[in-house]
Design a protein around this motif. Sequence first.
Motif, PDB file in Angstrom:
ATOM      1  N   ARG A  50       0.858  -1.406   0.096  1.00 45.72           N
ATOM      2  CA  ARG A  50       0.002  -0.063   0.096  1.00 45.72           C
ATOM      3  C   ARG A  50       0.807   1.141  -0.126  1.00 45.72           C
ATOM      4  O   ARG A  50       0.781   2.175  -0.945  1.00 45.72           O
ATOM      5  N   LYS A  53       2.416   1.628  -3.260  1.00 46.04           N
ATOM      6  CA  LYS A  53       1.247   2.397  -4.247  1.00 46.04           C
ATOM      7  C   LYS A  53       1.364   3.864  -4.224  1.00 46.04           C
ATOM      8  O   LYS A  53       1.263   4.599  -4.948  1.00 46.04           O
ATOM      9  N   TRP A  56       4.430   5.299  -5.751  1.00 49.16           N
ATOM     10  CA  TRP A  56       4.252   5.409  -6.901  1.00 49.16           C
ATOM     11  C   TRP A  56       3.507   6.650  -7.415  1.00 49.16           C
ATOM     12  O   TRP A  56       3.509   7.102  -8.470  1.00 49.16           O
ATOM     13  N   GLU A  57       2.170   6.720  -6.768  1.00 46.55           N
ATOM     14  CA  GLU A  57       1.263   7.780  -7.164  1.00 46.55           C
ATOM     15  C   GLU A  57       1.990   9.170  -6.777  1.00 46.55           C
ATOM     16  O   GLU A  57       1.995  10.138  -7.731  1.00 46.55           O
ATOM     17  N   VAL A  58       2.220   9.557  -5.691  1.00 45.68           N
ATOM     18  CA  VAL A  58       2.754  10.851  -5.493  1.00 45.68           C
ATOM     19  C   VAL A  58       4.237  11.273  -6.138  1.00 45.68           C
ATOM     20  O   VAL A  58       4.360  12.413  -6.140  1.00 45.68           O
ATOM     21  N   ASN A  59       4.810  10.441  -6.638  1.00 43.74           N
ATOM     22  CA  ASN A  59       6.121  10.669  -7.643  1.00 43.74           C
ATOM     23  C   ASN A  59       5.620  10.709  -9.047  1.00 43.74           C
ATOM     24  O   ASN A  59       6.434  10.688  -9.923  1.00 43.74           O
ATOM     25  N   ASN A  60       4.347  10.378  -9.300  1.00 44.84           N
ATOM     26  CA  ASN A  60       3.774  10.517 -10.722  1.00 44.84           C
ATOM     27  C   ASN A  60       4.767   9.435 -11.556  1.00 44.84           C
ATOM     28  O   ASN A  60       4.905   9.679 -12.554  1.00 44.84           O
ATOM     29  N   VAL A  62       3.579   7.215 -13.298  1.00 43.05           N
ATOM     30  CA  VAL A  62       2.861   6.837 -14.285  1.00 43.05           C
ATOM     31  C   VAL A  62       2.913   7.955 -15.604  1.00 43.05           C
ATOM     32  O   VAL A  62       2.433   7.840 -16.694  1.00 43.05           O
ATOM     33  N   GLY A  63       3.625   9.001 -15.155  1.00 46.62           N
ATOM     34  CA  GLY A  63       3.912  10.058 -16.150  1.00 46.62           C
ATOM     35  C   GLY A  63       5.006   9.688 -17.176  1.00 46.62           C
ATOM     36  O   GLY A  63       5.156  10.497 -18.176  1.00 46.62           O
ATOM     37  N   GLY A  71      -0.628   4.334 -18.754  1.00 45.55           N
ATOM     38  CA  GLY A  71       0.244   5.348 -18.622  1.00 45.55           C
ATOM     39  C   GLY A  71       0.824   5.885 -19.622  1.00 45.55           C
ATOM     40  O   GLY A  71       0.166   6.275 -20.707  1.00 45.55           O
ATOM     41  N   PHE A 126       5.829  -3.283  -4.262  1.00 40.56           N
ATOM     42  CA  PHE A 126       4.313  -2.897  -4.822  1.00 40.56           C
ATOM     43  C   PHE A 126       4.429  -3.505  -6.316  1.00 40.56           C
ATOM     44  O   PHE A 126       3.697  -4.072  -6.833  1.00 40.56           O
TER      45      PHE A 126
ATOM     46  N   ASN B  47       7.719  13.705 -17.255  1.00 41.98           N
ATOM     47  CA  ASN B  47       6.284  13.316 -16.687  1.00 41.98           C
ATOM     48  C   ASN B  47       5.510  14.711 -16.430  1.00 41.98           C
ATOM     49  O   ASN B  47       4.550  14.852 -16.474  1.00 41.98           O
ATOM     50  N   ARG B  50       4.424  16.153 -19.572  1.00 46.87           N
ATOM     51  CA  ARG B  50       3.193  15.420 -19.995  1.00 46.87           C
ATOM     52  C   ARG B  50       2.129  15.668 -19.266  1.00 46.87           C
ATOM     53  O   ARG B  50       0.896  15.833 -19.908  1.00 46.87           O
ATOM     54  N   TYR B 110       6.534  16.931  -7.834  1.00 42.72           N
ATOM     55  CA  TYR B 110       5.281  16.586  -7.509  1.00 42.72           C
ATOM     56  C   TYR B 110       4.817  16.008  -6.213  1.00 42.72           C
ATOM     57  O   TYR B 110       3.685  16.095  -5.869  1.00 42.72           O
ATOM     58  N   ALA B 111       6.010  15.141  -5.810  1.00 42.93           N
ATOM     59  CA  ALA B 111       5.863  14.738  -4.296  1.00 42.93           C
ATOM     60  C   ALA B 111       5.574  15.744  -3.519  1.00 42.93           C
ATOM     61  O   ALA B 111       4.794  15.773  -2.321  1.00 42.93           O
ATOM     62  N   ALA B 114       2.003  16.904  -3.708  1.00 37.81           N
ATOM     63  CA  ALA B 114       1.133  16.040  -3.136  1.00 37.81           C
ATOM     64  C   ALA B 114       1.002  16.559  -1.694  1.00 37.81           C
ATOM     65  O   ALA B 114       0.247  16.288  -0.848  1.00 37.81           O
ATOM     66  N   MET B 125      -4.153  11.573  -6.225  1.00 38.02           N
ATOM     67  CA  MET B 125      -3.231  12.124  -6.907  1.00 38.02           C
ATOM     68  C   MET B 125      -2.454  10.946  -7.783  1.00 38.02           C
ATOM     69  O   MET B 125      -2.469   9.901  -7.426  1.00 38.02           O
ATOM     70  N   GLY B 126      -1.602  11.220  -8.848  1.00 38.85           N
ATOM     71  CA  GLY B 126      -0.642  10.513  -9.626  1.00 38.85           C
ATOM     72  C   GLY B 126      -1.380   9.294 -10.358  1.00 38.85           C
ATOM     73  O   GLY B 126      -0.589   8.463 -10.497  1.00 38.85           O
ATOM     74  N   GLU B 128      -3.128   8.875 -14.182  1.00 41.18           N
ATOM     75  CA  GLU B 128      -2.917   9.427 -15.594  1.00 41.18           C
ATOM     76  C   GLU B 128      -4.069  10.281 -15.691  1.00 41.18           C
ATOM     77  O   GLU B 128      -5.133   9.793 -15.479  1.00 41.18           O
TER      78      GLU B 128
END
Lengths: 144, 462
Positions: A50, A53, A56-60, A62-63, A71, A126, B47, B50, B110-111, B114, B125-126, B128
């Motif tokens: 968790r 994940k 993974w999200e707060v560092n973007n 998927v960008g 992504g 993750f 990123n 984008r 970005y972090a 957030a 967030m984070g 697509e």
Amino acid sequence: MSEVFTKSMARNIFYGGSVFFFLLLIALTFQTHEAWPERDNHENLTDQVRHGKELWEVNNCVGCHSLLGEGAYFAPELGNVYQRYGNSTDAIKAFIMSRPKEGIEGRRSMPQFNFNDEELEAIAQFLKYVSGINTNDWPPNIQG
Amino acid sequence: MKYESQSVAKLYFIAAIGLFVGQIVFGLIMGLQYVMGDFLFPEIPFNVARMVHTNLLIVWLLFGFMGASYYLVPEEAETELHSPMLAKLMFWVFLVAGALTILGYLLVPYAALAEMTGNHLLPTMGREFLEQPTITKIGIVIVALTFLYNIAFTILKGRKTVITLVLLLGLAGLAIFFLFSFYNPDNLVKDKFYWWFVVHLWVEGVWELIMASILAFVLIKTTGVDREIIEKWLYIIIAMALITGLIGTGHHFFWIGAPEYWLWWGSIFSALEPIPFFMMTVFAFNMVNKRRINHPNQPAVLWALGTAVMAFLGAGVWGFMHTLAPVNYYTHGTQITAAHGHMAFYGAYVMIVLAIISYAMPMMRGRKACNSAASQIVEMWSFWLMTISMVFITLFLTGAGILQVWLQRFSDEPMSFMVVQEKIELFYWMREGAGLVFLIGLLLYVYSFFIGGKERTVEDKV
């Protein structure tokens, strides 16, 4: 369109069709929920995963990367990176740590995120968890 | 312009065009990063560029949809807007929220963004296209609901037409499905599944209702064809859009952990998704052929025809190309997806917004019906430059994608992602070139607003 096909017929097709297929979508969504426990690798969804994940999200991530094919397409697919790196979370961690701060001249390079050990482990776990999801055999090969 | 309050749309349209320019600049930055990997690194990593590129697109299209609604709803309802003040207020709220968000992307990591915005309280967030801080998302909901209230009350007190009804349904759906962006479960499979309830049900669902109703409005105004005929088309087009598109969501569920039966549901229904777009093309050309008036605003008609054709090509044909599960197995998450995304968004949503802007703007700027002949010529040049360069962007990305699929996924000895990226570099260079032409087209478009002169009448040649 001919006069046989009237506006009210078109309207009825719209309302009837939309409502019917919306209900069908809801029904299939319920069915999908039923099927998930067999496929979604939730038994390995630990607190560490968790946290991974969340990182993974707060560092973007998927960008640039794709995950299960979704992504951006700027950097490699990571849904099967665990297998690609020889089923080794250490290899994943080593790669993330090794990224040069100023990048690599003329080439794409992942930023240096300065993660601590605990964060690195969470991200690697993750990605390992993601690789255990039943994706109908996607991607086609180890290259992702 | 029949009602004074329609003019609030002008603000929205100006902002939309401004953000559009920003979107394209960042698109060019990303395109260059594809071939010069260290360009602007680490200041503006890929990123970030984008996020700015895609979020600006979404925001300016929303500005466009709102502007379109504020313009066409009073005219259709035959009454002044419920509250022009509220419309202006929400414009500034949305613009400031949008600008702060984009600045946040560009100025802090970005972090850090957030953390500053308290993402841990309600992590959204984070993901697509939904990268906006949670607070921005809440702002979007507030703006969308206030906007809906304003539009709905205008419609309620006035004449109710099929166009306003369909538009309202589309806008309500837009607001409702956006709420799924607040649902971000720990379970990645569920996260991905419901993420599509925003993304797919927007662009392959309710946005099509918005697009079709704006198109119907522009066609009624520029062709003078009987409303009954246009409304019948509108109903049947949106019927097909939802009948195919709702279950068509399944084409996103092939490889993300959803059950196997989605391979069938998704393939079959999404294979039918080109139908409403094809009908839109037939509809637009039919109405223009049957026109009872020759409207002096030629670019508006051109954009309306253009959007119908390009939406069919980009969303319909390029979507169909990789939507069947056995094909998508190889193309999923490659440059084929990028190719489709570019032409579909441009054809369906960029061009419909430009169509209504083209139709409405001259009147909001005090003209009777249209701009001068000189201005129209430049605008039509910009149409062709942007449209043709978008065709080439799509073709080059498709070429890159086919090679990528072959080298990375299909051949006997698959190569690694980064090796393949170098091998297909030539296509990325050509895409960047086409992108530059697109920017030139866009700048010409902006320039066309500053060309004065005597208003064109139907007799004047363009």
